[in-house]
Design a protein around this motif. Structure first.
Motif, PDB file in Angstrom:
ATOM      1  N   PHE A  43     -33.053 -17.877  21.561  1.00 10.42           N
ATOM      2  CA  PHE A  43     -31.962 -18.282  20.638  1.00 10.42           C
ATOM      3  C   PHE A  43     -31.968 -19.832  20.723  1.00 10.42           C
ATOM      4  CE2 PHE A  43     -30.299 -14.170  21.579  1.00 10.42           C
ATOM      5  CZ  PHE A  43     -30.968 -13.357  20.355  1.00 10.42           C
ATOM      6  N   VAL A  44     -31.613 -20.442  21.989  1.00  8.16           N
ATOM      7  CA  VAL A  44     -31.348 -21.915  21.975  1.00  8.16           C
ATOM      8  C   VAL A  44     -32.632 -22.635  21.683  1.00  8.16           C
ATOM      9  CG1 VAL A  44     -29.565 -21.356  23.624  1.00  8.16           C
ATOM     10  CG2 VAL A  44     -31.795 -21.694  24.463  1.00  8.16           C
ATOM     11  N   ASN A  70     -33.150 -17.403  14.394  1.00  8.03           N
ATOM     12  CA  ASN A  70     -33.099 -18.396  13.827  1.00  8.03           C
ATOM     13  C   ASN A  70     -31.453 -18.741  13.585  1.00  8.03           C
ATOM     14  OD1 ASN A  70     -35.536 -19.134  14.350  1.00  8.03           O
ATOM     15  ND2 ASN A  70     -36.152 -18.968  12.019  1.00  8.03           N
ATOM     16  N   ASN A  71     -30.722 -17.621  13.200  1.00  5.45           N
ATOM     17  CA  ASN A  71     -29.565 -17.722  12.617  1.00  5.45           C
ATOM     18  C   ASN A  71     -28.426 -18.002  13.990  1.00  5.45           C
ATOM     19  OD1 ASN A  71     -29.791 -17.270   9.918  1.00  5.45           O
ATOM     20  ND2 ASN A  71     -29.609 -15.122  10.113  1.00  5.45           N
ATOM     21  N   LEU A  72     -28.893 -17.273  15.099  1.00  9.68           N
ATOM     22  CA  LEU A  72     -28.114 -17.606  16.136  1.00  9.68           C
ATOM     23  C   LEU A  72     -28.306 -18.859  16.564  1.00  9.68           C
ATOM     24  CD1 LEU A  72     -28.055 -14.144  18.230  1.00  9.68           C
ATOM     25  CD2 LEU A  72     -26.382 -15.326  16.650  1.00  9.68           C
ATOM     26  N   ASN A  73     -29.403 -19.465  16.600  1.00  4.58           N
ATOM     27  CA  ASN A  73     -29.840 -20.872  17.090  1.00  4.58           C
ATOM     28  C   ASN A  73     -29.055 -21.916  15.862  1.00  4.58           C
ATOM     29  OD1 ASN A  73     -31.877 -23.430  16.227  1.00  4.58           O
ATOM     30  ND2 ASN A  73     -32.171 -22.799  18.476  1.00  4.58           N
ATOM     31  N   SER A  74     -28.754 -21.618  14.720  1.00  8.17           N
ATOM     32  CA  SER A  74     -28.158 -22.410  13.971  1.00  8.17           C
ATOM     33  C   SER A  74     -26.833 -22.520  14.232  1.00  8.17           C
ATOM     34  CB  SER A  74     -28.210 -21.971  12.522  1.00  8.17           C
ATOM     35  OG  SER A  74     -29.438 -22.066  12.036  1.00  8.17           O
ATOM     36  N   LEU A  75     -26.168 -21.249  14.641  1.00  7.89           N
ATOM     37  CA  LEU A  75     -24.871 -21.003  15.030  1.00  7.89           C
ATOM     38  C   LEU A  75     -24.400 -21.939  16.260  1.00  7.89           C
ATOM     39  CD1 LEU A  75     -23.588 -17.467  14.714  1.00  7.89           C
ATOM     40  CD2 LEU A  75     -22.657 -19.300  13.420  1.00  7.89           C
ATOM     41  N   SER A 211     -23.902 -32.035   7.020  1.00 12.51           N
ATOM     42  CA  SER A 211     -24.933 -31.182   8.002  1.00 12.51           C
ATOM     43  C   SER A 211     -24.272 -29.813   8.453  1.00 12.51           C
ATOM     44  CB  SER A 211     -25.187 -31.866   9.318  1.00 12.51           C
ATOM     45  OG  SER A 211     -23.839 -32.116  10.092  1.00 12.51           O
ATOM     46  N   PHE A 212     -22.901 -29.886   8.232  1.00  8.74           N
ATOM     47  CA  PHE A 212     -22.426 -28.285   8.411  1.00  8.74           C
ATOM     48  C   PHE A 212     -22.531 -27.324   7.330  1.00  8.74           C
ATOM     49  CE2 PHE A 212     -20.216 -31.485  10.897  1.00  8.74           C
ATOM     50  CZ  PHE A 212     -19.807 -30.843  12.262  1.00  8.74           C
ATOM     51  N   LYS A 218     -28.226 -22.385   5.463  1.00  4.79           N
ATOM     52  CA  LYS A 218     -29.360 -21.808   6.079  1.00  4.79           C
ATOM     53  C   LYS A 218     -29.157 -20.406   6.346  1.00  4.79           C
ATOM     54  CE  LYS A 218     -31.654 -26.080   7.687  1.00  4.79           C
ATOM     55  NZ  LYS A 218     -31.955 -27.066   9.032  1.00  4.79           N
ATOM     56  N   ILE A 219     -28.121 -20.237   7.021  1.00  7.12           N
ATOM     57  CA  ILE A 219     -27.736 -18.777   7.652  1.00  7.12           C
ATOM     58  C   ILE A 219     -27.598 -17.802   6.613  1.00  7.12           C
ATOM     59  CG2 ILE A 219     -26.184 -17.545   8.785  1.00  7.12           C
ATOM     60  CD1 ILE A 219     -25.440 -19.836  10.569  1.00  7.12           C
TER      61      ILE A 219
END
Length: 254
Positions: A43-44, A70-75, A211-212, A218-219
Motif C-alpha cells: 500500500f505505501v 492504489n486506492n489505499l496508497n492514495s488515501l 491536489s486533494f 483518482k479513487i
C-alpha cells in the motif's frame, strides 16, 4: 467464500495428469490458502512483488487487487497532506509525531481496528460520525480511517481477491458515490466562527492547490472502472449462457 487448503485439494479434477496435479498442489502449498489481505508495504509503496498466489486470480481479480492497493496508497497520501495542512489534528492524538499518527490510522484500516475516537464505529457509520458536529477528536485520522474502512467493507472485507471471491459491483459503485459526498461535506462544512473544518484545496490570488480533489478523483475513477468491469463480467456470463441455449452449441472436445 473462503476455501481451505483441504477444500481446494478436494476440488482438484480426478482426471488431472499426475504431474499437473503435483504442480497444482505445490502452488496451493506456496499460496498458503490465498491470504485475503495485501502486505502493508504494497500500500505505501504502491507496488506488489509477483507471487505464486496470482495463479488463482482472474483478470478482474487482479484488477480489483491493484485498484485496492492504489486506492489505499492514495488515501495514505491524502492522510499525510491533510495532517500537514492541519497539524492541530494529529496533535489531538497525543502521539509524538505525524508519522506515528499516520501509522496508527494505516494499521487501523489494514487490521480492522476502529479508532478509539470513533467509539467502535466502522465504514459508513464511522464516516457519518467523523463528519458530524458531535465529533471532537482528530478529524483527519477519523475521516481517512472511515473512508478506508468503507472501501474494504464494500469489497467484501478483503484487500486481495481470488477465483473464489465474489465482488458486488453495486456496493463498489455506492462506495464511489459516498466518497464524492464525503469530500464535498468535508470541504464545505465550517465551524461556528465560519472557518472550514479542515484545510484542503486552495484557490486564491496567491495559490492554487487542487491536489486533494485530484487524489480523491483518482479513487472514485478506479472504483467506477472496477464497478463497470464487474458488471460487464457478470453480464457476459449471462449473455454467453443465453447464446449457448439459443444456438444449441455443442461444447468443444479438443
Amino acid at each position: 467464500m473462503y476455501l481451505s487448503f483441504r477444500d481446494l485439494v478436494a476440488r482438484l479434477p480426478r482426471a488431472l495428469p499426475v504431474r499437473a496435479g503435483w504442480l497444482l498442489l505445490a502452488l496451493l502449498a506456496l499460496t498458503g490458502g490465498c491470504a485475503r489481505h495485501q502486505d502493508h508495504q504494497a500500500f505505501v509503496g504502491n507496488k506488489s512483488p509477483v507471487k505464486p498466489s496470482e495463479f488463482f486470480q482472474t483478470h478482474s481479480d487482479r484488477l480489483a487487487t491493484i485498484a485496492m492497493r492504489n486506492n489505499l496508497n492514495s488515501l495514505y497520501q491524502l492522510l499525510d497532506k491533510l495532517y500537514r495542512r492541519n497539524p492541530r489534528e494529529w496533535r489531538k492524538t497525543g502521539l509524538p509525531s505525524i508519522e506515528a499518527a499516520e501509522k496508527r490510522v494505516q494499521m487501523g484500516i489494514e487490521k480492522d481496528q476502529p479508532l478509539a475516537s470513533l467509539g467502535g464505529r466502522k465504514d459508513v457509520a464511522a464516516l457519518s460520525y467523523a463528519l458530524s458536529n458531535e465529533f471532537q477528536g482528530d478529524r483527519v485520522g477519523a475521516f481517512i480511517y472511515a473512508v478506508g474502512s468503507m472501501l474494504i467493507t464494500a469489497h467484501g472485507g478483503s484487500t486481495e481477491f481470488y477465483l473464489t471471491d465474489s465482488l458486488n459491483a453495486q456496493f463498489i459503485n455506492n462506495a464511489a458515490r459516498n466518497i464524492e459526498k464525503a469530500t464535498w461535506m468535508l470541504t464545505s462544512r465550517r465551524d461556528l466562527q465560519g472557518n472550514p473544518w479542515l484545510l484542503s484545496n486552495e484557490i486564491s490570488a496567491d495559490a492554487r492547490n487542487l491536489s486533494f480533489a485530484v487524489e480523491f478523483g483518482k479513487i472514485v475513477a478506479r472504483l467506477d472502472l472496477l464497478s463497470d468491469v464487474l458488471d460487464e463480467r457478470y453480464r457476459r456470463i449471462g449473455v454467453n449462457y443465453a447464446q449457448g441455449l439459443l444456438f444449441l452449441n455443442f461444447l468443444p472436445v479438443q
